[in-house]
Design a protein around this motif. Structure first.
Motif, PDB file in Angstrom:
ATOM      1  N   GLY A 101       0.848  -1.273  -0.057  1.00  0.00           N
ATOM      2  CA  GLY A 101      -0.109  -0.055   0.110  1.00  0.00           C
ATOM      3  C   GLY A 101       0.743   1.207   0.001  1.00  0.00           C
ATOM      4  O   GLY A 101       2.195   1.319   0.074  1.00  0.00           O
ATOM      5  N   ALA A 102       0.209   2.490   0.105  1.00  0.00           N
ATOM      6  CA  ALA A 102       0.911   3.529   0.012  1.00  0.00           C
ATOM      7  C   ALA A 102       1.630   3.733   1.453  1.00  0.00           C
ATOM      8  O   ALA A 102       2.560   4.600   1.879  1.00  0.00           O
ATOM      9  N   THR A 103       0.779   3.170   2.434  1.00  0.00           N
ATOM     10  CA  THR A 103       1.296   3.334   3.866  1.00  0.00           C
ATOM     11  C   THR A 103       2.593   2.430   4.162  1.00  0.00           C
ATOM     12  O   THR A 103       3.736   3.301   4.443  1.00  0.00           O
ATOM     13  N   LEU A 106       5.171   4.785   2.001  1.00  0.00           N
ATOM     14  CA  LEU A 106       5.767   6.059   2.559  1.00  0.00           C
ATOM     15  C   LEU A 106       6.810   5.644   3.582  1.00  0.00           C
ATOM     16  O   LEU A 106       7.500   6.134   4.073  1.00  0.00           O
ATOM     17  N   TRP A 127      -3.347  13.667   6.382  1.00  0.00           N
ATOM     18  CA  TRP A 127      -4.007  12.472   6.779  1.00  0.00           C
ATOM     19  C   TRP A 127      -3.050  11.881   7.833  1.00  0.00           C
ATOM     20  O   TRP A 127      -1.980  12.007   7.957  1.00  0.00           O
ATOM     21  N   TYR A 175       6.196  16.950   2.490  1.00  0.00           N
ATOM     22  CA  TYR A 175       5.116  15.949   2.132  1.00  0.00           C
ATOM     23  C   TYR A 175       4.079  16.587   1.308  1.00  0.00           C
ATOM     24  O   TYR A 175       3.547  17.515   2.294  1.00  0.00           O
ATOM     25  N   ASN A 177       0.174  15.971  -0.656  1.00  0.00           N
ATOM     26  CA  ASN A 177      -0.834  15.088  -1.213  1.00  0.00           C
ATOM     27  C   ASN A 177      -2.039  15.905  -1.904  1.00  0.00           C
ATOM     28  O   ASN A 177      -2.669  17.043  -1.161  1.00  0.00           O
ATOM     29  N   ASN A 181      -6.238  14.384   1.501  1.00  0.00           N
ATOM     30  CA  ASN A 181      -6.972  13.956   2.547  1.00  0.00           C
ATOM     31  C   ASN A 181      -6.476  14.825   3.782  1.00  0.00           C
ATOM     32  O   ASN A 181      -5.027  14.675   4.207  1.00  0.00           O
ATOM     33  N   ASP A 209       2.219  12.416  -2.498  1.00  0.00           N
ATOM     34  CA  ASP A 209       1.327  11.110  -2.104  1.00  0.00           C
ATOM     35  C   ASP A 209       0.159  11.546  -3.091  1.00  0.00           C
ATOM     36  O   ASP A 209      -0.651  12.270  -3.080  1.00  0.00           O
ATOM     37  N   VAL A 211      -2.206   9.191  -3.918  1.00  0.00           N
ATOM     38  CA  VAL A 211      -3.284   8.029  -3.837  1.00  0.00           C
ATOM     39  C   VAL A 211      -4.618   8.409  -4.419  1.00  0.00           C
ATOM     40  O   VAL A 211      -5.499   7.585  -4.523  1.00  0.00           O
ATOM     41  N   TYR A 212      -4.923   9.837  -4.330  1.00  0.00           N
ATOM     42  CA  TYR A 212      -6.183  10.280  -4.958  1.00  0.00           C
ATOM     43  C   TYR A 212      -5.979  10.718  -6.300  1.00  0.00           C
ATOM     44  O   TYR A 212      -7.180  11.589  -6.603  1.00  0.00           O
ATOM     45  N   SER A 240      -1.154   4.051  -4.943  1.00  0.00           N
ATOM     46  CA  SER A 240      -2.099   3.128  -4.427  1.00  0.00           C
ATOM     47  C   SER A 240      -3.455   2.461  -4.964  1.00  0.00           C
ATOM     48  O   SER A 240      -3.802   3.308  -5.740  1.00  0.00           O
ATOM     49  N   SER A 242      -5.620   1.185  -3.272  1.00  0.00           N
ATOM     50  CA  SER A 242      -6.681   1.174  -2.431  1.00  0.00           C
ATOM     51  C   SER A 242      -7.818   2.276  -2.718  1.00  0.00           C
ATOM     52  O   SER A 242      -8.907   1.782  -2.415  1.00  0.00           O
ATOM     53  N   LYS A 243      -7.680   3.188  -3.415  1.00  0.00           N
ATOM     54  CA  LYS A 243      -8.792   4.579  -3.429  1.00  0.00           C
ATOM     55  C   LYS A 243      -9.435   4.450  -4.879  1.00  0.00           C
ATOM     56  O   LYS A 243     -10.620   3.831  -4.805  1.00  0.00           O
ATOM     57  N   ARG A 251      -3.565  -4.149   0.015  1.00  0.00           N
ATOM     58  CA  ARG A 251      -2.243  -3.767   0.508  1.00  0.00           C
ATOM     59  C   ARG A 251      -1.352  -3.774  -0.597  1.00  0.00           C
ATOM     60  O   ARG A 251      -0.117  -4.296  -0.605  1.00  0.00           O
TER      61      ARG A 251
HETATM   62  C1  LIG Z   1      -3.363  10.625   1.583  1.00  0.00           C
HETATM   63  C2  LIG Z   1      -3.319   9.251   1.765  1.00  0.00           C
HETATM   64  N1  LIG Z   1      -1.900   8.817   1.759  1.00  0.00           N
HETATM   65  C3  LIG Z   1      -1.739   7.221   1.805  1.00  0.00           C
HETATM   66  C4  LIG Z   1      -2.874   6.517   2.192  1.00  0.00           C
HETATM   67  C5  LIG Z   1      -2.898   5.014   2.519  1.00  0.00           C
HETATM   68  O1  LIG Z   1      -3.182   4.363   1.339  1.00  0.00           O
HETATM   69  P1  LIG Z   1      -2.783   2.654   1.409  1.00  0.00           P
HETATM   70  O2  LIG Z   1      -4.126   1.938   1.548  1.00  0.00           O
HETATM   71  O3  LIG Z   1      -2.433   2.344   0.152  1.00  0.00           O
HETATM   72  O4  LIG Z   1      -1.979   2.267   2.688  1.00  0.00           O
HETATM   73  C6  LIG Z   1      -4.012   7.004   2.693  1.00  0.00           C
HETATM   74  C7  LIG Z   1      -5.317   6.123   3.196  1.00  0.00           C
HETATM   75  O5  LIG Z   1      -6.274   6.754   3.495  1.00  0.00           O
HETATM   76  C8  LIG Z   1      -4.209   8.335   2.504  1.00  0.00           C
HETATM   77  O6  LIG Z   1      -5.659   8.957   2.485  1.00  0.00           O
END
Ligand SMILES: Cc1ncc(COP(=O)(O)O)c(C=O)c1O
Length: 398
Positions: A101-103, A106, A127, A175, A177, A181, A209, A211-212, A240, A242-243, A251
């Motif tokens: 995942g992006a978590t 990062l 976030w 950082y 984004n 978020n 970041d 992810v969106y 990611s 995920s979104k 993940r």
């Molecule tokens: C801004 C931002 N970065 C990263 C993530 C993490 O995403 P992932 O599910 O890929 O770990 C989120 C998840 O809410 C997010 O909002």
């Protein structure tokens, strides 16, 4: 020095309950329908070909063995194609790293770029997990209140001056984004140029970041910051599945950036995770390659949900992402949104306290408008409207 039974000092500020200050209250609710608008997730099932159950040993022998550390070749190739289609940029596949995942992405990026004591500029609100990701490296997240002011769009905001004022001799990275978020802001060219100037002036890394990147509510896809020539050489970019593809439980994410940094990131990834689930990497590759129609439907549904949520809170509609960050200071008469959070919680609507997104945001609440089906969202928003009206009328509702 012996530590038992203590644990790491570096990680002492981390908490697994970042979203659940009201967890006990929630457990006590009986027979009340709950609306979990505090977690950034989706009600949509992913593209069929991308699902866990679509991956089969019969079609992929050794489906459950280790993947290469870099990631499944099919996913790396799909990520390169996706980036090309989204931005026009040709990545060298060698500079792509699949991450947890992006978590997880990062986290390895911070591990690879930062040393303990380094500072990272964190435009706030942010976030919630990014603060802990930086802190768990022993680095210092420096909160720079900014994104809510850009979201409010009332006054001209001097992004360069705000960031510049927070730079010290220990600053190593910014950082960024966007779409954001929690505010839903999409950074414009002027903000991107300001970030690039500060980064160049102080030789900073820029952690982008993305992810969106595909969840924008306007007609045109915003240009990702990292594609700017003045940012690209110093940008480490994290994506990611995920979104935009509804695969948060899979993940899977991926990162790219300059070759030398990516080599360091791959080295850290080897020791931190080694890899991520191979079946889900293969599903992710299918989502990236074949998910355009699914994504278009998702984007339309989320856009409507964003508009309805903003209307219920009387707030401007977010430009992208999956969250609304509502300023409720007038409603609650100060910097503590607890009366609103509790009144909603009693009726099953769970929001994130704004304070989870930065020290200056106790008078805000974060709402995820994509975690429940639009029909359920409508019920939750009806409750929001009633509770807001009650608070406006001067009576606490719970
Ligand atoms: C801004 C931002 N970065 C990263 C993530 C993490 O995403 P992932 O599910 O890929 O770990 C989120 C998840 O809410 C997010 O909002």
């Amino acid at each position: 020095m012996p530590r038992f039974p203590g644990t790491s000092h570096t990680n002492a500020t981390l908490s697994a309950t970042v979203f659940s200050r009201f967890a006990q209250r929630l457990k006590d609710l009986r027979g009340v329908t709950t609306y979990p608008l505090h977690v950034g997730d989706t009600w949509r099932e992913p593209l069929e070909a991308a699902r866990a159950e679509a991956q089969r040993t019969a079609e992929t022998p050794h489906l459950h063995t280790y993947s290469p550390v870099q990631g499944e070749p099919a996913l790396v190739a799909a990520a390169v194609r996706k980036v090309k289609a989204r931005t026009g940029v040709d990545l060298d596949p060698a500079d792509v790293q699949v991450t947890v995942g992006a978590t997880g992405g990062l986290s390895v990026v911070c591990q690879a770029l930062l040393d303990p004591g380094d500072e990272v500029l964190l435009p706030a609100p942010f976030w919630p997990l990014i603060r802990g990701i930086i802190a768990s490296r022993g680095a210092v997240p420096v909160q720079v209140p900014l994104m809510d002011r850009l979201a409010a769009g009332r006054d001209a905001v001097d992004v360069e001056a705000a960031l510049e004022a927070a730079v010290t001799a220990r600053t190593v990275a910014i950082y960024v984004n966007s779409p954001h978020n929690p505010t839903g802001v999409v950074l414009d060219d002027a903000a991107a140029a300001a970030i690039a100037r500060v980064a160049a002036r102080h030789d900073l890394w820029v952690l982008c970041d993305e992810v969106y990147e595909d969840l924008f509510h306007g007609a045109a896809a915003p240009t990702p910051l990292w594609t700017r020539p003045d940012l690209r050489p110093r940008a480490i970019v994290v994506h990611s599945l995920s979104k935009a593809y509804g695969l948060a439980g899979a993940r899977v994410g991926y990162a790219h950036g300059p070759a030398e940094a990516m080599a360091a990131i791959r080295a850290v990834h080897t020791f931190q995770a080694y890899g991520t689930a191979k079946p889900m990497q293969l599903g992710a590759a299918r989502a990236l390659d074949d998910g355009a129609a699914w994504l278009a439907e998702t984007r339309a549904a989320y856009r409507d949900a964003a508009a309805a949520t903003a209307a219920a809170f009387g707030a401007p509609a977010p430009a992208g992402g999956t969250f609304l960050f509502a300023d409720v200071r007038d409603l609650v008469g100060g910097d503590d949104a607890t009366p609103l959070l509790l009144a909603l919680l009693e009726r099953g609507v769970i929001l994130t306290p704004g304070g989870a997104c930065g020290d200056a945001y106790g008078g805000f609440v974060r709402v995820c408008y994509t975690s429940v089906h639009p029909g359920e969202l409508a019920s939750a928003l009806a409750i929001v409207r009633e509770v807001v009206a009650d608070l406006r009328a001067g009576g606490p509702t719970a």
